[in-house]
Design an enzyme around this catalytic site. Structure first.
Site, mmCIF file in Angstrom:
data_model
loop_
_atom_site.group_PDB
_atom_site.id
_atom_site.type_symbol
_atom_site.label_atom_id
_atom_site.label_comp_id
_atom_site.label_asym_id
_atom_site.label_seq_id
_atom_site.Cartn_x
_atom_site.Cartn_y
_atom_site.Cartn_z
ATOM 1 N N ARG A 121 0.808 -1.224 0.000
ATOM 2 C CA ARG A 121 0.000 0.000 0.000
ATOM 3 C C ARG A 121 0.836 1.266 0.000
ATOM 4 N NH1 ARG A 121 -1.920 1.160 4.309
ATOM 5 N NH2 ARG A 121 -1.188 -0.514 5.672
ATOM 6 N N LYS A 180 9.167 -1.463 11.360
ATOM 7 C CA LYS A 180 9.199 -1.353 12.814
ATOM 8 C C LYS A 180 8.346 -2.473 13.427
ATOM 9 C CE LYS A 180 4.951 -0.270 13.068
ATOM 10 N NZ LYS A 180 4.028 -1.183 13.756
#
Length: 331
Positions: free
Chosen positions: A22, A101
């Site tokens: 995305r 992350k």
């Protein structure tokens, strides 16, 4: 005479995650600094789909991707529990690394990756986008100007509605849970605004009775300067992505702190006793800014430069939350 522009850096992607499809890979393919060369995923079929969509090659095996001499850097977007393993393999293969992350599941994994990158003089970055957004620079400027007076409190929240039942963030084996997925954002924001040396003064986690997965939580931090931080996160809430710095003269709220779209004009709300000021800032693409900084780091040759201490510090706080939190089971 103008110096020739640096050639595009050749990127390989390991992982066919939602964030890769995305946001990250579409941004990469629109930047002159990067050339997406190949992608590998957990299945050859998914890798082929991503390769066709983004106009690059597909590798059946991530190890084969790491062996390619035509790749300078690797973007790792595997499930969280595999971030450390694949980032380590990429560094040992001589590739610069951008890893989703968090950089690992605990501070020990973060320390080992940062040390390896420094030893091999390779750039290592964690894909926290929000610290690169200029709105946070403006916040620090307002604090430095004394607009808030003496800071005494920091509050932050990153909460999202419940996920689909089959979402991998509900899988303990893959590093799921709200603390590692959304809780690290307010922890990183506290470190960004309050500086090093934060300590966990208290924590509570709502955990799933069946397997102990953390669904939401709250954390109280104390800074060396005496500022207290109250943080909330979870998979059980209406959406919130905000933080507030509170001083003895005013308080300042960032209304879309962590995930502003590239076209969003950030709004800062400054509240004084008898006055409210609403500051609208220019839009910025925080992911593009991160990718530009990563490209610069690769061109510089990597090494010990970069926000490694912040990556370790946030996971040290995660470890402390796990060790001290009171757990409330929910069914």
């Amino acid at each position: 005479m103008t110096a020739p522009a640096a050639r595009p850096l050749r990127l390989g992607a390991i992982g066919t995650s939602s964030i890769a499809g995305r946001r990250v890979l579409p941004t990469v393919t629109g930047m002159p600094q990067w050339d997406l060369v190949a992608v590998a995923g957990r299945t050859a079929k998914k890798a082929a789909q991503y390769a066709e969509h983004f106009g690059c090659e597909a590798e059946d095996d991530p190890e084969a991707l790491l062996e390619r001499p035509d790749i300078d850097a690797v973007y790792v977007s595997t499930p969280t529990a595999l971030h450390h393993a694949w980032a380590e393999r990429a560094l040992r293969a001589g590739k610069h690394v951008l890893v989703e992350k968090p950089i690992g599941t605990d501070a020990a994994e973060a320390r080992s990756l940062c040390a390896l990158a420094a030893d091999r003089r390779l750039a290592l970055r964690e894909n926290y986008m929000f610290p690169h957004h200029p709105q946070h620079v403006r916040v620090r400027e307002l604090v430095a100007e004394g607009r808030l007076g003496r800071p005494v409190s920091f509050r932050a929240a990153f909460c999202i509605p419940p996920l689909p039942e089959d979402d991998i963030r509900y899988d303990v084996r893959l590093g799921g849970g709200a603390l590692l997925d959304v809780g690290v954002y307010p922890l990183r924001a506290a470190a960004l605004m309050l500086g090093p040396g934060l300590e966990v003064a208290g924590a509570t986690l709502r955990t799933r009775a069946s397997d102990g997965l953390d669904l939401s939580g709250q954390v109280l931090l104390a800074s060396p300067s005496g500022v207290l931080a109250e943080l909330a996160f979870g998979f059980e809430h209406a959406y919130a992505s905000t933080y507030t710095l509170w001083g003895d003269r005013a308080r300042l709220t960032v209304t879309r702190a962590f995930t502003p779209p590239p076209t969003h004009q950030p709004l800062l709300v400054l509240e004084e006793q008898d006055r409210e000021e609403r500051l609208t800032l220019p839009a910025a693409d925080q992911l593009r800014l991160l990718l530009e900084e990563f490209a610069d780091a690769v061109h510089r040759g990597g090494g010990a430069t970069g926000p490694h201490s912040e990556s370790v510090a946030v996971l040290e706080l995660v470890d402390a939350v796990r060790a001290t939190a009171r757990r409330v089971e929910v069914r």
